[in-house]
Design a protein around this motif. Structure first.
Motif, PDB file in Angstrom:
ATOM      1  N   ASP A   1       0.823  -1.207   0.000  1.00 53.75           N
ATOM      2  CA  ASP A   1       0.000   0.000   0.000  1.00 53.75           C
ATOM      3  C   ASP A   1       0.857   1.257   0.000  1.00 53.75           C
ATOM      4  O   ASP A   1       0.559   2.220  -0.707  1.00 53.75           O
ATOM      5  N   ILE A   2       1.914   1.256   0.797  1.00 54.24           N
ATOM      6  CA  ILE A   2       2.720   2.467   0.915  1.00 54.24           C
ATOM      7  C   ILE A   2       3.467   2.758  -0.373  1.00 54.24           C
ATOM      8  O   ILE A   2       3.657   3.917  -0.754  1.00 54.24           O
ATOM      9  N   LEU A   3       3.888   1.729  -1.103  1.00 50.12           N
ATOM     10  CA  LEU A   3       4.597   1.965  -2.362  1.00 50.12           C
ATOM     11  C   LEU A   3       3.685   2.604  -3.397  1.00 50.12           C
ATOM     12  O   LEU A   3       4.150   3.339  -4.277  1.00 50.12           O
ATOM     13  N   ASP A   4       2.384   2.351  -3.298  1.00 45.43           N
ATOM     14  CA  ASP A   4       1.437   2.958  -4.236  1.00 45.43           C
ATOM     15  C   ASP A   4       1.369   4.471  -4.074  1.00 45.43           C
ATOM     16  O   ASP A   4       0.947   5.178  -4.996  1.00 45.43           O
ATOM     17  N   THR A   5       1.762   4.976  -2.904  1.00 49.54           N
ATOM     18  CA  THR A   5       1.686   6.421  -2.657  1.00 49.54           C
ATOM     19  C   THR A   5       2.929   7.160  -3.143  1.00 49.54           C
ATOM     20  O   THR A   5       2.950   8.388  -3.143  1.00 49.54           O
ATOM     21  N   ILE A   6       3.961   6.428  -3.555  1.00 47.58           N
ATOM     22  CA  ILE A   6       5.216   7.061  -3.979  1.00 47.58           C
ATOM     23  C   ILE A   6       5.226   7.205  -5.495  1.00 47.58           C
ATOM     24  O   ILE A   6       5.130   6.211  -6.219  1.00 47.58           O
ATOM     25  N   PRO A   7       5.331   8.420  -6.004  1.00 49.30           N
ATOM     26  CA  PRO A   7       5.360   8.614  -7.464  1.00 49.30           C
ATOM     27  C   PRO A   7       6.591   7.962  -8.089  1.00 49.30           C
ATOM     28  O   PRO A   7       7.663   7.924  -7.484  1.00 49.30           O
ATOM     29  N   ASP A   8       6.422   7.446  -9.286  1.00 55.17           N
ATOM     30  CA  ASP A   8       7.547   6.874 -10.014  1.00 55.17           C
ATOM     31  C   ASP A   8       8.580   7.966 -10.311  1.00 55.17           C
ATOM     32  O   ASP A   8       8.234   9.136 -10.491  1.00 55.17           O
ATOM     33  N   SER A   9       9.849   7.584 -10.315  1.00 57.32           N
ATOM     34  CA  SER A   9      10.968   8.502 -10.595  1.00 57.32           C
ATOM     35  C   SER A   9      11.113   9.587  -9.528  1.00 57.32           C
ATOM     36  O   SER A   9      11.602  10.686  -9.811  1.00 57.32           O
ATOM     37  N   ARG A  10      10.710   9.276  -8.301  1.00 59.49           N
ATOM     38  CA  ARG A  10      10.818  10.235  -7.199  1.00 59.49           C
ATOM     39  C   ARG A  10      12.248  10.244  -6.650  1.00 59.49           C
ATOM     40  O   ARG A  10      12.796   9.183  -6.326  1.00 59.49           O
ATOM     41  N   PRO A  11      12.878  11.411  -6.517  1.00 61.61           N
ATOM     42  CA  PRO A  11      14.187  11.468  -5.847  1.00 61.61           C
ATOM     43  C   PRO A  11      14.040  11.081  -4.377  1.00 61.61           C
ATOM     44  O   PRO A  11      13.114  11.538  -3.699  1.00 61.61           O
ATOM     45  N   VAL A  12      14.938  10.244  -3.877  1.00 65.28           N
ATOM     46  CA  VAL A  12      14.899   9.792  -2.490  1.00 65.28           C
ATOM     47  C   VAL A  12      16.318   9.810  -1.931  1.00 65.28           C
ATOM     48  O   VAL A  12      17.292   9.989  -2.661  1.00 65.28           O
ATOM     49  N   ARG A  13      16.419   9.612  -0.630  1.00 65.74           N
ATOM     50  CA  ARG A  13      17.723   9.478   0.018  1.00 65.74           C
ATOM     51  C   ARG A  13      17.815   8.083   0.610  1.00 65.74           C
ATOM     52  O   ARG A  13      16.894   7.628   1.287  1.00 65.74           O
ATOM     53  N   ALA A  14      18.927   7.405   0.347  1.00 65.29           N
ATOM     54  CA  ALA A  14      19.107   6.034   0.819  1.00 65.29           C
ATOM     55  C   ALA A  14      20.259   5.957   1.812  1.00 65.29           C
ATOM     56  O   ALA A  14      21.273   6.641   1.661  1.00 65.29           O
ATOM     57  N   PHE A  15      20.072   5.120   2.840  1.00 65.76           N
ATOM     58  CA  PHE A  15      21.121   4.792   3.808  1.00 65.76           C
ATOM     59  C   PHE A  15      21.442   3.314   3.577  1.00 65.76           C
ATOM     60  O   PHE A  15      20.694   2.435   4.005  1.00 65.76           O
ATOM     61  N   LEU A  16      22.556   3.044   2.885  1.00 65.21           N
ATOM     62  CA  LEU A  16      22.862   1.691   2.433  1.00 65.21           C
ATOM     63  C   LEU A  16      23.862   1.000   3.356  1.00 65.21           C
ATOM     64  O   LEU A  16      24.825   1.619   3.815  1.00 65.21           O
ATOM     65  N   PRO A  17      23.658  -0.309   3.626  1.00 62.36           N
ATOM     66  CA  PRO A  17      24.585  -1.059   4.493  1.00 62.36           C
ATOM     67  C   PRO A  17      25.898  -1.344   3.765  1.00 62.36           C
ATOM     68  O   PRO A  17      25.913  -1.616   2.560  1.00 62.36           O
ATOM     69  N   LEU A  18      26.993  -1.277   4.515  1.00 64.41           N
ATOM     70  CA  LEU A  18      28.320  -1.521   3.958  1.00 64.41           C
ATOM     71  C   LEU A  18      28.936  -2.775   4.568  1.00 64.41           C
ATOM     72  O   LEU A  18      28.661  -3.122   5.717  1.00 64.41           O
ATOM     73  N   ILE A  19      29.791  -3.432   3.811  1.00 68.20           N
ATOM     74  CA  ILE A  19      30.419  -4.669   4.274  1.00 68.20           C
ATOM     75  C   ILE A  19      31.442  -4.396   5.370  1.00 68.20           C
ATOM     76  O   ILE A  19      31.516  -5.112   6.367  1.00 68.20           O
ATOM     77  N   THR A  20      32.221  -3.341   5.210  1.00 70.21           N
ATOM     78  CA  THR A  20      33.378  -3.117   6.086  1.00 70.21           C
ATOM     79  C   THR A  20      33.167  -2.017   7.114  1.00 70.21           C
ATOM     80  O   THR A  20      34.118  -1.593   7.756  1.00 70.21           O
ATOM     81  N   SER A  21      31.942  -1.534   7.280  1.00 73.59           N
ATOM     82  CA  SER A  21      31.719  -0.425   8.199  1.00 73.59           C
ATOM     83  C   SER A  21      30.382  -0.566   8.902  1.00 73.59           C
ATOM     84  O   SER A  21      29.407  -1.058   8.323  1.00 73.59           O
ATOM     85  N   GLU A  22      30.344  -0.123  10.167  1.00 74.51           N
ATOM     86  CA  GLU A  22      29.089  -0.091  10.904  1.00 74.51           C
ATOM     87  C   GLU A  22      28.189   1.029  10.386  1.00 74.51           C
ATOM     88  O   GLU A  22      26.971   0.973  10.506  1.00 74.51           O
ATOM     89  N   GLU A  23      28.808   2.056   9.833  1.00 70.52           N
ATOM     90  CA  GLU A  23      28.042   3.192   9.354  1.00 70.52           C
ATOM     91  C   GLU A  23      27.444   2.894   7.987  1.00 70.52           C
ATOM     92  O   GLU A  23      27.931   2.045   7.247  1.00 70.52           O
TER      93      GLU A  23
END
Length: 232
Positions: free
Chosen positions: A6-28
């Motif tokens: 349901d929540i994905l239906d509210t997000i327009p296609d091609s919307r700019p977003v900010r991602a916090f991605l997990p890294l292999i070698t860092s806790e951050e």
């Protein structure tokens, strides 16, 4: 909690977003701007500019946080990385979603960080005699506010300007205007003062949430280690 489909239906296609991605070698987590692309809910894609996705450093089994500005309160999605499709596309699957207000309050963690509190006066007021500053340490922190230990009690009837050095590898300093919520004297040593943020940039709030994610993962890892030691 809103369901992923349901929540994905509210997000327009091609919307700019900010991602916090997990890294292999860092806790951050790696913070990066990208673009949301609709596919088949609860799946979706994240599209990156050339050279912006550190493919070799991304943890393919980790969980990412996606922050979306929908023109009002931000929405945050927790999603698993399903596949790394080349150097500019991540295929994601929604785990859960929450409003930005829920996100800020959920990630409240214990944190020992340097903080400086200063008197706040509007620019039109030039009253040097009433200015003050205090150095202290945070006890816990969230996207909504902090609990601070100060050596003496700051004024409780006025707002305060806080400068917080986040306990991250690059020691980022964020600034916020806050109002006092409560104060408690702890013996003869210090005062515990709770503050609620009333004016903070989205960038600085996201930095706090990212820091809380790192601290939370460290705490969970410590709990697992302690549990394993008890089993042995």
């Amino acid at each position: 909690m809103t369901q992923g489909r349901d929540i994905l239906d509210t997000i327009p296609d091609s919307r700019p977003v900010r991602a916090f991605l997990p890294l292999i070698t860092s806790e951050e987590r790696y913070r990066v701007h990208c673009v949301y692309r609709k596919t088949s809910p609860p799946a979706f894609d994240l599209l990156f500019s050339a050279g912006m996705l550190p493919v070799d450093a991304i943890d393919p089994g980790g969980t990412a946080i996606i922050s979306i500005d929908l023109g009002g309160p931000n929405l945050s999605i927790e999603a698993k990385i399903k596949a790394i499709k080349g150097e500019q596309v991540l295929e994601m699957v929604t785990v859960k979603s929450m409003s930005h207000a829920q996100m800020r309050e959920f990630f409240r963690v214990d944190a020992n960080a340097a903080v400086i509190g200063r008197s706040f006066r509007p620019e039109i007021v030039n009253d040097l005699d009433s200015s003050w500053s205090l150095a202290g340490r945070t006890i816990d922190i969230s996207g909504n506010g902090i609990l601070v230990a100060f050596p003496q009690e700051p004024p409780m009837d006025s707002q305060i300007r806080l400068e917080i050095t986040l306990p991250t590898s690059d020691m980022e300093v964020i600034s916020a205007l806050a109002r006092p919520v409560r104060s408690q004297k702890i013996g003869d040593r210090y005062y515990e003062v709770a503050y609620h943020f009333v004016d903070i940039s989205n960038e600085d709030r996201d930095k706090i949430i990212g820091c809380c994610l790192v601290l939370q993962r460290k705490l969970l890892r410590l709990r697992v280690q302690v549990r394993d030691q008890e089993i042995q």
